[in-house]
Design an enzyme around this catalytic site. Structure first.
Site, PDB file in Angstrom:
ATOM      1  N   CYS A 180     -32.027   2.399  -6.744  1.00 46.24           N
ATOM      2  CA  CYS A 180     -32.522   1.117  -6.259  1.00 46.24           C
ATOM      3  C   CYS A 180     -33.628   1.320  -5.227  1.00 46.24           C
ATOM      4  CB  CYS A 180     -31.375   0.326  -5.647  1.00 46.24           C
ATOM      5  SG  CYS A 180     -30.738   1.068  -4.141  1.00 46.24           S
ATOM      6  N   HIS A 186     -40.356   3.328  -2.775  1.00 43.23           N
ATOM      7  CA  HIS A 186     -41.396   4.282  -2.368  1.00 43.23           C
ATOM      8  C   HIS A 186     -42.586   3.520  -1.785  1.00 43.23           C
ATOM      9  CE1 HIS A 186     -39.926   6.822  -6.031  1.00 43.23           C
ATOM     10  NE2 HIS A 186     -39.181   7.071  -4.962  1.00 43.23           N
TER      11      HIS A 186
HETATM   12 FE1  CFM Z   1     -40.993  12.205  -6.751  1.00 39.16          FE
HETATM   13 FE2  CFM Z   1     -38.911  10.830  -6.700  1.00 39.16          FE
HETATM   14 FE3  CFM Z   1     -38.978  13.416  -5.921  1.00 39.16          FE
HETATM   15 FE4  CFM Z   1     -39.375  12.816  -8.449  1.00 39.16          FE
HETATM   16 FE5  CFM Z   1     -36.760  12.949  -8.675  1.00 39.16          FE
HETATM   17 FE6  CFM Z   1     -36.259  11.025  -6.944  1.00 39.16          FE
HETATM   18 FE7  CFM Z   1     -36.296  13.608  -6.160  1.00 39.16          FE
HETATM   19 MO1  CFM Z   1     -34.372  12.674  -7.641  1.00 39.16          MO
HETATM   20  S1  CFM Z   1     -40.280  10.931  -8.340  1.00 39.16           S
HETATM   21  S2  CFM Z   1     -40.359  14.228  -7.282  1.00 39.16           S
HETATM   22  S3  CFM Z   1     -38.378  13.463 -10.183  1.00 39.16           S
HETATM   23  S4  CFM Z   1     -39.797  11.655  -5.033  1.00 39.16           S
HETATM   24  S5  CFM Z   1     -35.598  11.205  -8.905  1.00 39.16           S
HETATM   25  S6  CFM Z   1     -37.377   9.308  -6.330  1.00 39.16           S
HETATM   26  S7  CFM Z   1     -35.025  12.043  -5.548  1.00 39.16           S
HETATM   27  S8  CFM Z   1     -35.653  14.546  -7.900  1.00 39.16           S
HETATM   28  S9  CFM Z   1     -37.617  14.689  -4.824  1.00 39.16           S
END
Ligand code: CFM
Length: 544
Positions: free
Chosen positions: A60, A194
């Site tokens: 979310c 984000h």
């Molecule tokens: Fe970017 Fe993310 Fe991340 Fe990601 Fe992810 Fe994530 Fe993550 Mo889990 S898009 S790279 S592939 S910030 S889903 S919201 S938390 S691995 S560090």
């Protein structure tokens, strides 16, 4: 000779996946399940609402704001305004690491701060409780900053976290306090969170400290969250090359770094999905160009270092980067040589987040492995098809709910680090700045690209393709493993990492070799499976 493996026709697999759905659902899902063609990239439906009833792996808005973007900053007290569960279940399971400055250095990441809203606060309002919580956190820790994160009920009852933040900032005097309207229901996934996080950090923090802290080649690393120590490895490489890291958004970071980040001369972006907003706003306001990089994969890391050096157009830096690559590569090569015969030709599938399902295909490629199918949980069309499609993306009501900041050039501090002519020349020389090609051009023709994959679709894929490894997260892990396929968590890295840079690549090669070549998966038999199937597996095990 490696035996040639044959797979079912991808369009037949797609039909098989869709036929179980009611017609309306099938029609919608069909737009998110596409057969790739790297020459003529097809359009993929992404960043739209998940169909109710389909088991999604998405999170979310609150998760994207509090957990993803702000979570890794060690000296901001991240205070969750909401019921305790929202805070407790967001408590450091992502394995984002940090390195405080000495034993006395502030690090609040191991704490779990919450206003612990009760029914009475839902009925009569929670602002008073929020003020008390801020006061308490301030008295206990005297932090430089406090971030307030709104959970769903806060938006529903109308608590004004921004007014509380303003009031408490004035009352306390020496603590930067700001709020985030990141209620879980905003947008269609964590991606909205984000954007909200980027906006508030940009508005309340970036640009507060103009001190020039020195360094010849100053960059910020955007969208690197130090999962399993990735940022530590990248920091090691940058330092070795003589590149100064001003700020990291936000792995292993401090609020002081964010305040000073506008003094850097280049923003390099690891995860485009979570932080491109910040990069664009910093370019408009301060004149700092941004560039997509990828430190996942040894070749990708070498390429990224070279791109940074070319941007600065400095012979000494370019030579130093080549030296560093030459020093780092031999170990990588020797490990690849060892594992390659065992990993070559194996099949991977990656369904994760908004960037790693693309980046990790590099590492699998280095092992001679093929990615048969991949997709993001919450990527947008540009993460699949490349930034060129951005103007053609239809903005729907869910996206309109998220504030777009109006940013203009800072009258005093705007300083273009490169002129438009410089950038055009660099582009001609092969350094395409401000570009991101996305996942699909890097995937083979006929591979299946699936956005926001449902649980049912994952099971079908596994059943029909029998991949050697499936990459996803904790929600999928044990279901997939019970089907006899090892699952690598690409969010938390299970217990492993770092996987970034050269050392990280070596760690990844070894972990994957162990996983795809373990015989234990062939011995898994669920109690409801027929004896025949078990016998067949046993037989193949014996003859191998
Ligand atoms: Fe970017 Fe993310 Fe991340 Fe990601 Fe992810 Fe994530 Fe993550 Mo889990 S898009 S790279 S592939 S910030 S889903 S919201 S938390 S691995 S560090």
């Amino acid at each position: 000779m490696e035996p040639v493996r044959k797979f079912p026709d991808p369009s037949a697999v797609r039909d098989e996946m869709l036929q179980k759905y009611p017609p309306k659902v099938a029609k919608k899902r069909a737009k998110s399940i596409v057969l790739n063609d790297p020459e003529e990239i097809p359009q993929v439906q992404a960043n739209t609402r998940t169909i109710p009833g389909i088991i999604t792996q998405r999170g979310c808005s609150y998760a994207g704001c509090k957990g993803v973007v702000l979570g890794p900053t060690r000296d901001i007290v991240n205070l969750v305004h909401g019921p305790i569960g929202c805070s407790f279940y967001a408590w450091l399971t992502r394995r984002n690491q940090t390195r405080p400055d000495g034993p006395e250095g502030a690090n609040y990441m191991t704490y779990c701060f919450s206003t612990d809203m009760q029914e009475e606060h839902i009925v009569f309002g929670g602002e008073k409780k929020l003020k008390q919580a801020i006061q308490e956190a301030y008295d206990l820790f005297h932090p430089k900053a406090i971030g307030i994160f709104s959970t769903c009920p806060v938006g529903l009852i109308g608590d004004d976290v921004h007014a509380v933040a303003r009031e408490m900032r004035e009352t306390l005097g020496d603590c930067n306090i700001f709020g985030f309207s990141c209620e879980g229901y905003k947008g269609v996934s964590q991606s909205a969170g984000h954007h909200i996080a980027n906006n508030q950090v940009f508005k309340h923090v970036v640009g507060l400290d103009d001190t020039d802290k020195g360094g010849k080649f100053k960059i910020n690393m955007l969208g690197e969250y130090n999962i399993g120590g990735d940022a530590f490895e990248i920091e090691r490489l940058l330092e070795k090359c003589g590149i100064t890291l001003v700020a990291s958004f936000s792995g292993n970071s401090t609020i002081g770094q964010f305040e000073n980040s506008h003094t850097a001369d280049l923003n390099v972006i690891m995860c485009h999905r979570s932080i491109n907003y910040m990069a664009e706003m910093m370019e408009t306001k301060y004149g700092i160009p941004w560039m997509k990089v990828n430190f996942i994969g040894a070749e990708a890391s070498a390429k990224s270092l070279r791109r940074i050096a070319r941007y600065f157009e400095d012979d000494e830096l370019m030579a130093r980067v080549e030296e560093v690559i030459a020093e780092e590569m031999p170990v990588v090569r020797s490990v690849v040589e060892d594992v390659y015969p065992r990993t070559k030709g194996k099949l991977a599938m990656l369904f994760v987040g908004g960037s790693r399902a693309h980046h990790y295909q590099e590492l699998f490629g280095e092992l001679g492995m093929e990615t048969l199918s991949a997709g993001y949980e919450f990527g947008h069309r540009d993460d699949y098809e490349g930034r060129r499609v951005i103007p053609s993306i239809k903005i729907d009501a869910d996206t309109k709910n998220i504030e777009e900041l109006k940013v203009t050039a800072d009258p005093e501090r705007y300083r273009p680090r490169k002129s438009e002519e410089d950038l055009a020349r660099l582009k001609e020389e092969g350094l395409d700045i401000r570009e991101y090609e996305g996942m699909m051009p890097d995937m083979k023709k006929g591979t299946l690209v699936i956005d926001d994959i449902s649980h049912y679709e994952s099971e079908k894929l596994i059943e029909l393709y029998k991949p050697d490894i499936f990459c996803a997260g904790i929600k999928e892990k044990y279901v997939v493993q019970k089907m006899g396929v090892p699952l690598k968590q690409l969010h938390s890295y299970d217990y492993g990492g770092p996987y970034a840079g050269f050392t990280g690549a070596v760690n990844f090669y070894k972990d994957i070799d162990r996983m795809v070549n373990s015989r234990v998966w062939k011995l898994i038999q669920a109690p409801w499976e027929e004896d025949g199937a078990a016998l067949e597996l046993e037989a193949s095990y014996v003859t191998q």
